[in-house]
Design a protein around this motif. Sequence first.
Motif, PDB file in Angstrom:
ATOM      1  N   ASN A   1       9.653  19.224 -10.116  1.00 34.79           N
ATOM      2  CA  ASN A   1      10.518  18.219 -10.727  1.00 34.79           C
ATOM      3  C   ASN A   1      10.907  17.134  -9.724  1.00 34.79           C
ATOM      4  N   TYR A   2       9.889  16.453  -9.205  1.00 36.37           N
ATOM      5  CA  TYR A   2      10.122  15.336  -8.300  1.00 36.37           C
ATOM      6  C   TYR A   2      10.299  14.042  -9.100  1.00 36.37           C
ATOM      7  N   THR A   3      11.074  13.125  -8.537  1.00 36.01           N
ATOM      8  CA  THR A   3      11.127  11.768  -9.077  1.00 36.01           C
ATOM      9  C   THR A   3       9.978  10.988  -8.448  1.00 36.01           C
ATOM     10  N   THR A   4       9.021  10.585  -9.270  1.00 36.16           N
ATOM     11  CA  THR A   4       7.780   9.984  -8.774  1.00 36.16           C
ATOM     12  C   THR A   4       7.654   8.548  -9.259  1.00 36.16           C
ATOM     13  N   THR A   5       7.428   7.632  -8.304  1.00 41.01           N
ATOM     14  CA  THR A   5       7.327   6.208  -8.625  1.00 41.01           C
ATOM     15  C   THR A   5       6.052   5.632  -8.025  1.00 41.01           C
ATOM     16  N   ILE A   6       5.248   4.962  -8.845  1.00 40.72           N
ATOM     17  CA  ILE A   6       4.056   4.285  -8.326  1.00 40.72           C
ATOM     18  C   ILE A   6       4.473   2.936  -7.753  1.00 40.72           C
ATOM     19  N   HIS A   7       4.215   2.715  -6.469  1.00 41.11           N
ATOM     20  CA  HIS A   7       4.560   1.452  -5.826  1.00 41.11           C
ATOM     21  C   HIS A   7       3.365   0.523  -5.685  1.00 41.11           C
ATOM     22  N   ALA A   8       2.159   1.072  -5.796  1.00 37.66           N
ATOM     23  CA  ALA A   8       0.962   0.230  -5.748  1.00 37.66           C
ATOM     24  C   ALA A   8      -0.191   0.979  -6.396  1.00 37.66           C
ATOM     25  N   SER A   9      -0.982   0.255  -7.153  1.00 38.41           N
ATOM     26  CA  SER A   9      -2.145   0.864  -7.793  1.00 38.41           C
ATOM     27  C   SER A   9      -3.197  -0.213  -8.009  1.00 38.41           C
ATOM     28  N   ASP A  10      -4.334  -0.031  -7.356  1.00 32.97           N
ATOM     29  CA  ASP A  10      -5.454  -0.936  -7.589  1.00 32.97           C
ATOM     30  C   ASP A  10      -6.725  -0.109  -7.660  1.00 32.97           C
ATOM     31  N   GLU A  11      -7.872  -0.742  -7.585  1.00 29.11           N
ATOM     32  CA  GLU A  11      -9.121  -0.022  -7.780  1.00 29.11           C
ATOM     33  C   GLU A  11      -9.514   0.849  -6.589  1.00 29.11           C
ATOM     34  N   GLN A  12      -8.810   0.711  -5.451  1.00 26.14           N
ATOM     35  CA  GLN A  12      -9.182   1.491  -4.265  1.00 26.14           C
ATOM     36  C   GLN A  12      -8.082   2.423  -3.762  1.00 26.14           C
ATOM     37  N   GLN A  13      -6.886   2.300  -4.280  1.00 26.26           N
ATOM     38  CA  GLN A  13      -5.811   3.163  -3.780  1.00 26.26           C
ATOM     39  C   GLN A  13      -4.674   3.256  -4.782  1.00 26.26           C
ATOM     40  N   MET A  14      -3.886   4.314  -4.624  1.00 25.00           N
ATOM     41  CA  MET A  14      -2.660   4.495  -5.393  1.00 25.00           C
ATOM     42  C   MET A  14      -1.591   5.023  -4.439  1.00 25.00           C
TER      43      MET A  14
END
Length: 308
Positions: free
Chosen positions: A37-50
């Motif tokens: 139960n972690y609070t998870t936030t995507i700060h960057a997402s493109d075709e080569q990294q997340m």
Amino acid sequence: MESFVNMGKIEGYKKFLGFQNCLSNINGKIWFFWSFNYTTTIHASDEQQMTIKIDDGAWDHRFWITYVYARCTTVERQDLWDSIEKMNMRVDCPWYIEGDLNVIWDSSDKLGRKHHKAYKSLDFINCLNNCGMVNIGYVGSTFTWCNNRRPKKRIWKRLDKIFVNNDWEKNFQYNSAKHLARIESNHRALFVTTHNDQQDFIKYFRFLNFRIDQPGFQDIVIEVWQTQILGDPMWRLQAKLKLLSRRLSQWSKEVVGSINDQVNCWEAKMQALEELGIIHNTEQGREELNRAHSEYTRWLGSQEVSLK
């Protein structure tokens, strides 16, 4: 997890693998699964990294994780290195970078065909150095990727790596990456362990769901249930269930333990044969490796069934 499966199937794989949550990058090439139960936030997402920021409120831990699936050419990877350096300006806590970087650090990370040209690695090296990242090293075979071509055209590289920053090393003093045997892929999977020296581990009892048609299972159940126990019906039921639990736990160690031993044994044989193949590079060695791979896959399947 680096995926070539339609990203619309991620929910199905989440359930199949037994995880509670999942995320993917914008083109579905990188999948991330977790069960806490972690609070998870995507700060960057493109075709080569997340890049994901994870907050563990219970332990007051925060850390960043970047998963990489880099492009194959130097020009295409430049956008990746630029995005990582920009992310470095925002990171204020432990940071972990892992993935298929599709570039090697130096000539020791490659074997076969043309010699490595150092200039092809400069952007990659400068990026990681500018971000203060260090390689955690590895255990196992040197190379994580092979083109699987015939001996004269075979190439081995260490393309999959893990880097952490100084804050990560301060918070997690123990970091280990094991290069596993290759199965149905030209890449090795990486098994990573990380924790701090002060962490208190809680060990939970887990009952394995054995295959009921496995030899000996029904005999144990019948033998225990025919045991004479004095007392009222509920006491006899409780006592028999407790006795059956102990007997099946012992049976589990003997039966499943032997399967685990076989998995470890054949994995070690595969690793040894791959190392010999790197040195001698013969068709006979390739055939022996294929036979070992077949046995390893068979025992791995038995292990997977025993743990369901």
